[in-house]
Design a protein around this motif. Structure first.
Motif, PDB file in Angstrom:
ATOM      1  N   GLY A 101       0.613  -1.396   0.295  1.00 56.54           N
ATOM      2  CA  GLY A 101       0.510   0.388   0.042  1.00 56.54           C
ATOM      3  C   GLY A 101       1.018   1.243   0.636  1.00 56.54           C
ATOM      4  N   ALA A 102       0.043   2.170   0.448  1.00 61.26           N
ATOM      5  CA  ALA A 102       1.158   3.792   0.242  1.00 61.26           C
ATOM      6  C   ALA A 102       1.542   3.675   1.555  1.00 61.26           C
ATOM      7  CB  ALA A 102       0.505   4.747   0.061  1.00 61.26           C
ATOM      8  N   PHE A 103       1.420   3.278   2.662  1.00 63.44           N
ATOM      9  CA  PHE A 103       2.264   3.718   4.027  1.00 63.44           C
ATOM     10  C   PHE A 103       3.339   3.724   4.409  1.00 63.44           C
ATOM     11  CE2 PHE A 103      -1.797   4.265   2.863  1.00 63.44           C
ATOM     12  CZ  PHE A 103      -2.968   5.730   3.048  1.00 63.44           C
ATOM     13  N   ASP A 104       3.338   1.949   3.918  1.00 63.58           N
ATOM     14  CA  ASP A 104       4.630   0.936   5.457  1.00 63.58           C
ATOM     15  C   ASP A 104       6.234   1.829   4.764  1.00 63.58           C
ATOM     16  OD1 ASP A 104       6.447  -0.689   6.179  1.00 63.58           O
ATOM     17  OD2 ASP A 104       5.349  -1.973   4.847  1.00 63.58           O
ATOM     18  N   GLY A 105       6.172   2.951   5.945  1.00 66.86           N
ATOM     19  CA  GLY A 105       7.881   3.317   5.625  1.00 66.86           C
ATOM     20  C   GLY A 105       7.959   4.544   5.382  1.00 66.86           C
ATOM     21  N   ILE A 201       3.468   3.290  10.237  1.00 65.33           N
ATOM     22  CA  ILE A 201       1.483   2.781  10.543  1.00 65.33           C
ATOM     23  C   ILE A 201       2.041   1.412  11.094  1.00 65.33           C
ATOM     24  CG2 ILE A 201       0.336   3.294   8.556  1.00 65.33           C
ATOM     25  CD1 ILE A 201       1.058   0.744   7.189  1.00 65.33           C
ATOM     26  N   GLU A 202       1.093   1.395  12.017  1.00 61.56           N
ATOM     27  CA  GLU A 202       0.885   0.224  12.944  1.00 61.56           C
ATOM     28  C   GLU A 202       0.832  -1.665  12.789  1.00 61.56           C
ATOM     29  OE1 GLU A 202      -1.458  -2.639  16.768  1.00 61.56           O
ATOM     30  OE2 GLU A 202      -2.290  -0.686  15.737  1.00 61.56           O
ATOM     31  N   GLN A 203       0.712  -1.944  11.210  1.00 65.68           N
ATOM     32  CA  GLN A 203       0.486  -2.972  10.169  1.00 65.68           C
ATOM     33  C   GLN A 203      -0.143  -4.209  11.324  1.00 65.68           C
ATOM     34  OE1 GLN A 203       4.689  -2.609   9.321  1.00 65.68           O
ATOM     35  NE2 GLN A 203       4.366  -3.306   7.521  1.00 65.68           N
ATOM     36  N   GLY A 204      -1.151  -3.652  12.268  1.00 64.66           N
ATOM     37  CA  GLY A 204      -2.692  -4.186  12.854  1.00 64.66           C
ATOM     38  C   GLY A 204      -3.470  -3.720  13.790  1.00 64.66           C
ATOM     39  N   PRO A 205      -4.379  -4.628  14.661  1.00 68.49           N
ATOM     40  CA  PRO A 205      -5.260  -4.013  14.846  1.00 68.49           C
ATOM     41  C   PRO A 205      -4.985  -3.428  16.063  1.00 68.49           C
ATOM     42  CG  PRO A 205      -4.540  -6.321  15.402  1.00 68.49           C
ATOM     43  CD  PRO A 205      -3.663  -6.047  14.745  1.00 68.49           C
ATOM     44  N   VAL A 206      -4.269  -3.450  16.721  1.00 66.94           N
ATOM     45  CA  VAL A 206      -4.172  -2.978  18.679  1.00 66.94           C
ATOM     46  C   VAL A 206      -4.993  -1.610  18.254  1.00 66.94           C
ATOM     47  CG1 VAL A 206      -3.160  -2.891  20.281  1.00 66.94           C
ATOM     48  CG2 VAL A 206      -2.263  -4.684  18.919  1.00 66.94           C
ATOM     49  N   LEU A 207      -4.136  -0.772  17.700  1.00 66.09           N
ATOM     50  CA  LEU A 207      -4.671   0.971  18.341  1.00 66.09           C
ATOM     51  C   LEU A 207      -6.363   0.797  17.429  1.00 66.09           C
ATOM     52  CD1 LEU A 207      -2.421   2.711  16.162  1.00 66.09           C
ATOM     53  CD2 LEU A 207      -2.301   2.217  18.923  1.00 66.09           C
ATOM     54  N   ALA A 208      -6.348   0.548  17.179  1.00 64.51           N
ATOM     55  CA  ALA A 208      -8.073   0.464  16.361  1.00 64.51           C
ATOM     56  C   ALA A 208      -8.515  -0.695  17.654  1.00 64.51           C
ATOM     57  CB  ALA A 208      -8.407  -0.429  15.377  1.00 64.51           C
ATOM     58  N   GLU A 209      -8.138  -1.224  17.815  1.00 61.93           N
ATOM     59  CA  GLU A 209      -9.262  -2.408  19.309  1.00 61.93           C
ATOM     60  C   GLU A 209      -9.599  -1.084  20.856  1.00 61.93           C
ATOM     61  OE1 GLU A 209      -8.640  -7.361  20.458  1.00 61.93           O
ATOM     62  OE2 GLU A 209      -7.232  -6.231  20.682  1.00 61.93           O
ATOM     63  N   ASN A 210      -8.187  -0.847  20.590  1.00 63.91           N
ATOM     64  CA  ASN A 210      -8.846  -0.012  21.802  1.00 63.91           C
ATOM     65  C   ASN A 210      -9.468   1.080  21.786  1.00 63.91           C
ATOM     66  OD1 ASN A 210      -6.699  -1.235  23.929  1.00 63.91           O
ATOM     67  ND2 ASN A 210      -5.688  -1.675  22.279  1.00 63.91           N
ATOM     68  N   GLY A 211      -9.068   2.328  20.964  1.00 64.35           N
ATOM     69  CA  GLY A 211     -10.061   2.793  19.969  1.00 64.35           C
ATOM     70  C   GLY A 211      -8.690   4.331  20.565  1.00 64.35           C
ATOM     71  N   ILE A 393      -4.582  -3.963   8.522  1.00 62.17           N
ATOM     72  CA  ILE A 393      -4.039  -5.025   7.444  1.00 62.17           C
ATOM     73  C   ILE A 393      -2.566  -3.478   6.986  1.00 62.17           C
ATOM     74  CG2 ILE A 393      -5.378  -4.184   4.877  1.00 62.17           C
ATOM     75  CD1 ILE A 393      -5.144  -7.338   3.513  1.00 62.17           C
ATOM     76  N   SER A 394      -2.006  -4.710   6.439  1.00 60.89           N
ATOM     77  CA  SER A 394       0.122  -4.234   5.172  1.00 60.89           C
ATOM     78  C   SER A 394       0.379  -4.935   5.035  1.00 60.89           C
ATOM     79  CB  SER A 394       0.551  -4.193   6.841  1.00 60.89           C
ATOM     80  OG  SER A 394       1.453  -2.513   6.144  1.00 60.89           O
ATOM     81  N   HIS A 395       0.923  -4.353   3.616  1.00 57.77           N
ATOM     82  CA  HIS A 395       1.813  -5.925   2.759  1.00 57.77           C
ATOM     83  C   HIS A 395       0.393  -5.666   1.832  1.00 57.77           C
ATOM     84  CE1 HIS A 395       5.996  -6.391   4.915  1.00 57.77           C
ATOM     85  NE2 HIS A 395       5.556  -4.517   5.061  1.00 57.77           N
ATOM     86  N   ASN A 396      -0.309  -4.747   1.536  1.00 60.77           N
ATOM     87  CA  ASN A 396      -1.396  -5.249   0.823  1.00 60.77           C
ATOM     88  C   ASN A 396      -1.936  -3.780   0.421  1.00 60.77           C
ATOM     89  OD1 ASN A 396      -5.061  -6.240   0.601  1.00 60.77           O
ATOM     90  ND2 ASN A 396      -4.089  -7.839   0.772  1.00 60.77           N
ATOM     91  N   PRO A 397      -2.685  -3.851  -0.783  1.00 58.58           N
ATOM     92  CA  PRO A 397      -3.511  -2.847  -1.087  1.00 58.58           C
ATOM     93  C   PRO A 397      -4.429  -2.131  -0.637  1.00 58.58           C
ATOM     94  CG  PRO A 397      -3.070  -4.519  -3.377  1.00 58.58           C
ATOM     95  CD  PRO A 397      -2.444  -5.311  -1.662  1.00 58.58           C
ATOM     96  N   ARG A 398      -4.773  -3.045   0.323  1.00 60.60           N
ATOM     97  CA  ARG A 398      -5.738  -2.165   1.492  1.00 60.60           C
ATOM     98  C   ARG A 398      -5.258  -1.582   2.553  1.00 60.60           C
ATOM     99  NH1 ARG A 398      -8.980  -6.661   3.955  1.00 60.60           N
ATOM    100  NH2 ARG A 398     -10.379  -5.212   4.524  1.00 60.60           N
ATOM    101  N   GLU A 399      -3.895  -1.832   2.230  1.00 65.13           N
ATOM    102  CA  GLU A 399      -3.324  -0.811   4.161  1.00 65.13           C
ATOM    103  C   GLU A 399      -4.016   0.616   3.460  1.00 65.13           C
ATOM    104  OE1 GLU A 399       0.935  -1.294   4.357  1.00 65.13           O
ATOM    105  OE2 GLU A 399       0.534   0.652   3.154  1.00 65.13           O
ATOM    106  N   TYR A 400      -4.622   1.149   4.444  1.00 71.86           N
ATOM    107  CA  TYR A 400      -5.046   2.745   4.595  1.00 71.86           C
ATOM    108  C   TYR A 400      -5.357   2.811   6.128  1.00 71.86           C
ATOM    109  CZ  TYR A 400      -8.129   6.107   3.965  1.00 71.86           C
ATOM    110  OH  TYR A 400      -8.653   7.349   3.150  1.00 71.86           O
TER     111      TYR A 400
END
Length: 424
Positions: A101-105, A201-211, A393-400
């Motif tokens: 995606g556009a954000f990693d790194g 970017i986090e590349q994971g769900p933890v921040l979203a899970e904790n709001g 999700i990261s390493h994927n076009p859905r990375e956002y």
């Protein structure tokens, strides 16, 4: 009369977002699986070289003095009031996996440049220089070793080792540096900065899970990469009885199942195991595979437990080889990094900056590898995580990550860098 230096700064979020989107166009492609726009910018390809030249242009437009070292690492320097003081370093990488995606790194690099633009526009002179770095081949997908440029800059790997690495076509990293024009002249060993802070970017769900929007990263877990090649014997699928086969594909499947069993056992701490690359030869429907190649990616925040898991895998491979006469296995170490804790003092500076911007935050360990873990041997180091969407999700076009999340993360970066760059 000179205005006092502010203690908190906010960046131009729209400009940051535009630079992210402009860089994503370099190597952009339409992904058939997702219907989304992806990025393919493998390290030291022509596309990566184009991206590098664009980012260098942005650095120079922001008034940075650019140098390139013998690993192709790029640094842009904004001078401070005391040019002899060790700089505050920020940055990341712009190379990608093939389905990125556009954000990693990129957020860390372009965020660093945006911080410099704001310092310029506000007329702020920091005591220490501020530098923005772009490290070569962070992903490791082309030359088989991740965090490569930063590992050489920090002294963990030698320049000669890195230059000799080859891709799947037999091209060397050193040769590709020369071909693309990024075999710089600067010394690759990095002088110790005052501090290093990387926004990612986090590349994971933890921040979203904790709001929450901001993660204060406590460290990076250990990573082990191995490549296993299994040599069997080709045979006709219809005429060769099962008990007479030496099936490399079957052995590969047994390894994959065993890795999951190691994870499920709970005996090796918070172990994660992934086989991300698997290929069999001759790769024909009616031929028993004569050879199989697979990669094993192990992750663990506990180095002792990681070592135990590696030994358990090695023992299984020995038993597998012994159980079938004619079957042979070779194992090649691709990369290994230990658990790296980040500086507690820098974590407090980041947390305070987030508080001062009114942003909720939590502390968390990084499951992915980052250049920061290499630079941590040179100076106090920490990271800022930015929340991602779609379970991170990261390493994927859905990375956002949203424009607002990116801006907030770089706001925290900007204030953190400003405070560090004015330290004695």
């Amino acid at each position: 009369m000179t205005s006092p230096t502010p203690d908190k700064i906010t960046i131009n979020g729209e400009r940051l977002w535009q630079s992210l989107m402009d860089l994503a166009d370099i190597g952009g492609y339409d992904d058939e699986r997702t219907g989304l726009r992806g990025v393919n910018r493998l390290a030291l390809t022509d596309t990566d070289a184009t991206g590098r030249r664009q980012v260098i242009a942005w650095m120079e437009q922001a008034g940075l003095t650019v140098r390139i070292d013998r690993m192709g690492n790029i640094y842009g320097r904004r001078e401070g009031a005391d040019p002899t003081a060790a700089p505050v370093l920020t940055g990341s990488h712009i190379d990608s996996v093939a389905t990125a995606g556009a954000f990693d790194g990129c957020l860390g690099v372009l965020g660093g440049i945006e911080v410099v633009r704001i310092l310029n526009e506000r007329g702020i002179t920091t005591r220490r220089p501020v530098e923005v770095g772009i490290f070569t081949e962070e992903e490791g997908v082309r030359f088989g070793t991740d965090m490569l440029g930063s590992a050489v800059a920090a002294g963990r790997l030698t320049l000669e080792y890195a230059h000799a690495l080859t891709d799947r076509d037999g091209l060397t990293l050193g040769g590709e540096l020369a071909r693309t024009g990024f075999n710089g002249l600067a010394d690759v060993r990095l002088d110790s900065p005052h501090a290093y802070v990387e926004c990612h970017i986090e590349q994971g769900p933890v921040l979203a899970e904790n709001g929450v929007e901001i993660g204060v990263v406590t460290g990076v877990q250990g990573i082990s990469w191995q490549e296993i090649t299994i040599h069997g014997r080709a045979a006709h699928a219809g005429t060769t009885p099962t008990h007479l086969r030496i099936d490399a594909g079957l052995a590969a499947a047994q390894i994959i199942v065993h890795l999951q069993a190691l994870v499920d056992s709970g005996e090796y701490g918070d172990l994660r195991a992934t086989v991300g690359h698997l290929i069999v030869h001759p790769d024909l429907t009616n031929i028993v595979p004569a050879r199989a190649e697979l990669t094993v990616d192990l992750r663990n925040p506990d180095d002792v437990q990681m070592a135990r898991a590696e030994e358990a895998l090695a023992a299984f491979l020995r038993d597998l080889e012994d159980s079938r006469p004619g079957l042979s296995l070779t194992v090649r170490r691709m990369a290994k990094t230990a658990y790296v804790p980040f500086d507690e003092g820098l974590q407090k500076v980041i947390a305070q900056a987030a508080d001062d911007h009114g942003l909720d935050h939590i502390s968390l360990l990084s499951g992915a590898g980052h250049d920061a873990q290499e630079i941590a041997v040179l100076c106090p180091t920490a990271m800022i995580f930015v929340r991602g969407e779609y379970d991170g999700i990261s390493h994927n076009p859905r990375e956002y990550s949203t424009p607002e999340a990116c801006a907030h993360g770089v706001d925290v970066l900007a204030t953190t860098l400003l405070r560090l760059a004015n330290q004695d």
